[in-house]
Scaffold this motif. Sequence first.
Motif, mmCIF file in Angstrom:
data_model
loop_
_atom_site.group_PDB
_atom_site.id
_atom_site.type_symbol
_atom_site.label_atom_id
_atom_site.label_comp_id
_atom_site.label_asym_id
_atom_site.label_seq_id
_atom_site.Cartn_x
_atom_site.Cartn_y
_atom_site.Cartn_z
ATOM 1 N N PHE A 99 0.792 -1.221 0.000
ATOM 2 C CA PHE A 99 0.000 0.000 0.000
ATOM 3 C C PHE A 99 0.827 1.275 0.000
ATOM 4 O O PHE A 99 0.349 2.326 -0.381
ATOM 5 C CB PHE A 99 -1.093 -0.022 1.085
ATOM 6 N N LEU A 162 9.598 -6.483 15.627
ATOM 7 C CA LEU A 162 8.749 -6.992 14.540
ATOM 8 C C LEU A 162 8.170 -8.348 14.889
ATOM 9 O O LEU A 162 7.002 -8.640 14.589
ATOM 10 C CB LEU A 162 9.562 -7.099 13.247
ATOM 11 N N LEU A 250 5.782 -4.015 5.778
ATOM 12 C CA LEU A 250 5.828 -3.858 7.238
ATOM 13 C C LEU A 250 7.191 -4.286 7.785
ATOM 14 O O LEU A 250 7.722 -3.671 8.705
ATOM 15 C CB LEU A 250 4.706 -4.668 7.885
ATOM 16 N N GLY A 254 9.600 -1.386 9.166
ATOM 17 C CA GLY A 254 9.924 -1.376 10.581
ATOM 18 C C GLY A 254 11.333 -1.820 10.877
ATOM 19 O O GLY A 254 11.702 -1.907 12.044
ATOM 20 N N THR A 258 14.286 1.957 11.669
ATOM 21 C CA THR A 258 14.530 2.078 13.107
ATOM 22 C C THR A 258 15.957 1.619 13.414
ATOM 23 O O THR A 258 16.663 2.202 14.223
ATOM 24 C CB THR A 258 13.506 1.230 13.890
ATOM 25 N N ILE A 294 16.197 11.272 14.791
ATOM 26 C CA ILE A 294 15.557 10.795 13.550
ATOM 27 C C ILE A 294 15.763 11.831 12.435
ATOM 28 O O ILE A 294 15.987 11.477 11.284
ATOM 29 C CB ILE A 294 14.060 10.489 13.793
ATOM 30 N N LEU A 300 15.762 6.998 5.788
ATOM 31 C CA LEU A 300 15.482 6.812 4.356
ATOM 32 C C LEU A 300 15.841 8.117 3.665
ATOM 33 O O LEU A 300 15.252 9.158 3.945
ATOM 34 C CB LEU A 300 14.004 6.479 4.102
ATOM 35 N N MET A 303 12.185 9.359 -1.025
ATOM 36 C CA MET A 303 11.036 8.630 -1.581
ATOM 37 C C MET A 303 10.833 9.227 -2.973
ATOM 38 O O MET A 303 11.220 10.369 -3.225
ATOM 39 C CB MET A 303 9.765 8.825 -0.766
ATOM 40 N N GLY A 358 8.274 11.289 6.126
ATOM 41 C CA GLY A 358 7.464 11.719 4.991
ATOM 42 C C GLY A 358 6.398 12.704 5.445
ATOM 43 O O GLY A 358 6.470 13.254 6.553
ATOM 44 N N VAL A 365 3.274 5.068 8.980
ATOM 45 C CA VAL A 365 2.247 4.562 9.872
ATOM 46 C C VAL A 365 2.871 4.057 11.185
ATOM 47 O O VAL A 365 2.222 4.013 12.221
ATOM 48 C CB VAL A 365 1.457 3.466 9.103
ATOM 49 N N ALA A 370 8.330 3.584 16.204
ATOM 50 C CA ALA A 370 9.761 3.868 16.049
ATOM 51 C C ALA A 370 10.227 4.799 17.166
ATOM 52 O O ALA A 370 11.260 4.564 17.800
ATOM 53 C CB ALA A 370 10.012 4.505 14.683
ATOM 54 N N ILE A 374 13.082 3.885 20.063
ATOM 55 C CA ILE A 374 14.319 4.672 20.135
ATOM 56 C C ILE A 374 14.393 5.394 21.481
ATOM 57 O O ILE A 374 15.445 5.450 22.121
ATOM 58 C CB ILE A 374 14.397 5.647 18.940
HETATM 59 C C1 HEM Z 1 12.725 5.836 12.307
HETATM 60 C C2 HEM Z 1 11.979 4.898 11.786
HETATM 61 C C3 HEM Z 1 11.157 5.054 10.532
HETATM 62 C C4 HEM Z 1 11.296 5.924 9.490
HETATM 63 C C5 HEM Z 1 12.337 7.016 9.323
HETATM 64 C C6 HEM Z 1 10.257 5.623 8.530
HETATM 65 C C7 HEM Z 1 10.079 6.317 7.342
HETATM 66 C C8 HEM Z 1 8.999 6.148 6.493
HETATM 67 C C9 HEM Z 1 8.752 6.916 5.289
HETATM 68 C C10 HEM Z 1 9.673 8.000 4.747
HETATM 69 C C11 HEM Z 1 7.595 6.486 4.759
HETATM 70 C C12 HEM Z 1 6.945 6.956 3.451
HETATM 71 C C13 HEM Z 1 6.310 8.288 3.632
HETATM 72 C C14 HEM Z 1 5.846 8.923 2.352
HETATM 73 O O1 HEM Z 1 5.875 8.311 1.267
HETATM 74 O O2 HEM Z 1 5.409 10.066 2.490
HETATM 75 C C15 HEM Z 1 7.105 5.434 5.599
HETATM 76 C C16 HEM Z 1 5.942 4.740 5.375
HETATM 77 C C17 HEM Z 1 5.603 3.607 6.067
HETATM 78 N N1 HEM Z 1 6.237 3.108 7.176
HETATM 79 FE FE1 HEM Z 1 7.799 3.901 8.162
HETATM 80 N N2 HEM Z 1 9.524 4.582 8.992
HETATM 81 C C18 HEM Z 1 10.022 4.200 10.219
HETATM 82 C C19 HEM Z 1 9.544 3.187 11.036
HETATM 83 C C20 HEM Z 1 8.504 2.366 10.708
HETATM 84 C C21 HEM Z 1 8.005 1.265 11.530
HETATM 85 C C22 HEM Z 1 8.563 0.883 12.909
HETATM 86 C C23 HEM Z 1 7.004 0.661 10.819
HETATM 87 C C24 HEM Z 1 6.169 -0.546 11.153
HETATM 88 C C25 HEM Z 1 6.506 -1.562 11.825
HETATM 89 C C26 HEM Z 1 6.843 1.400 9.576
HETATM 90 C C27 HEM Z 1 5.916 1.118 8.611
HETATM 91 C C28 HEM Z 1 5.608 1.935 7.542
HETATM 92 C C29 HEM Z 1 4.504 1.698 6.627
HETATM 93 C C30 HEM Z 1 3.545 0.519 6.681
HETATM 94 C C31 HEM Z 1 4.496 2.752 5.704
HETATM 95 C C32 HEM Z 1 3.528 2.987 4.544
HETATM 96 C C33 HEM Z 1 2.525 4.067 4.903
HETATM 97 C C34 HEM Z 1 1.616 4.467 3.763
HETATM 98 O O3 HEM Z 1 1.947 4.301 2.598
HETATM 99 O O4 HEM Z 1 0.512 4.950 4.037
HETATM 100 N N3 HEM Z 1 7.752 2.403 9.546
HETATM 101 N N4 HEM Z 1 7.966 5.245 6.654
#
Ligand code: HEM
Length: 415
Positions: A99, A162, A250, A254, A258, A294, A300, A303, A358, A365, A370, A374
Amino acid sequence: MATLAQGPEPLPLDVLDISKPQDWLEYRDILDRFRMMRAAGPLHWCPESEYGPYWSVVTHQHIQEVEGRPDIFSSAWDKGGITIFDRKPDAAEPPLPMFIAMDRPQHTGQRRTVSPAFTPAEMLRHEPHIRRRTAELLDSLPEGESFDWVDKVSIELTTGMLAILFDFPWEDRRLLTKWSDNATDIEAFGDPEKEKHRWEVMYEMAACFTELWNERKDREPRPDLISMMIHSEATRNMTPQEYMGNLVLLIVGGNDTTRNTMSGTVMVQKDHPDGWARMMADPSLIPNGVSELIRWQTPLAHMRRTALQDFEVGGRIIRAGDKVVMWYLSANRDETVFDEADRFIPERENARRHLSFGFGIHRCVGARLAELQIGVLLEEMQKRRMRVELVGAPVRVFSSFVHGYRQLPVVMRRG
Ligand code: HEM
């Protein structure tokens, strides 16, 4: 240096093409090149690279403008997806539908399914477990002896988390690390042999998770992510490909992210010992320090979006079909938003404005989870008066997407 006169501000190609993984591995002037780009303008067209031509969006404001228009700038995998890498047209396997790489309306329903796993109430439920596990791990680290922080701390803690979220068999949790690393192994892209192996590992993951799905499908709903997907309208009828795609999302989401923020704790102690010492002396600074870490690390680097129609951003016309790369690492160093942006300042008032998660409908999400993980790590390090010193060369990740470390040889001391 070849100079280009693309748009109002000519910049040399070796500044503009910031996508080469080798440059990130060696960290060749990455932050200086972003600084030069920001000084020259918010958007830059790179006419050629190993990933083809692309726009770089390098400022805080303009990344929000792009992310704020998901109707114009698509995340969909069939339009190009979310990273600078394009899928090869002759690739043997179909792309994984997940997604993060979907537009409305499918994105909305699937995101809603997993969101309940990340509410404040869920975080409260997880916290004691996370704290206990973190404390045990820190207490098991050797004192005064060299070890790899990435493997022993960053990977171990994120992988364990996880396993809890999926209710995955604890003794097999390192498989999650293997699958995540495999999914983001960009060295395999374009190499048919490695790509084949990558898919074999992917199917091993799918087989394991299918077994867990089948075991849980007739049971009562539970708060683990697999059970949530089984019992939600939006996801219960996913194709096997969609199931695998969302699992990869996921796990990778995740994991790498992190993990690399946790690795950032070592580099902050080395490069910004003053800021670190202030935070360790005053634990009330830790919650804000988490956001600052962070921001500073930005796990990252980018994107990507693809323009669905011609559209103007920052005075430049982006054409329908253009690849648009939003460099979070640069936005988080944007001097018009963050004073002394290269420094780690745990008291920074606007640290939470970072774009590492983002912005807009796809904003991470898992952000709360995260931050929780941390924050607990920093608090437990603080209680133990732990100092971690880098004792060898850090090895960075070969990628312009995942911004972090493969290895960090350290020695830990207390008191
Ligand atoms: C410091 C830790 C993290 C960073 C920097 C990070 C960063 C990001 C970024 C940049 C995006 C995309 C945002 C965009 O396109 O606007 C994203 C989306 C996502 N992240 Fe993280 N993330 C982190 C931790 C996590 C964790 C712990 C999980 C789950 C276990 C996770 C699950 C997801 C999911 C499922 C999405 C997709 C959301 C969507 O498309 O609606 N992330 N994350």
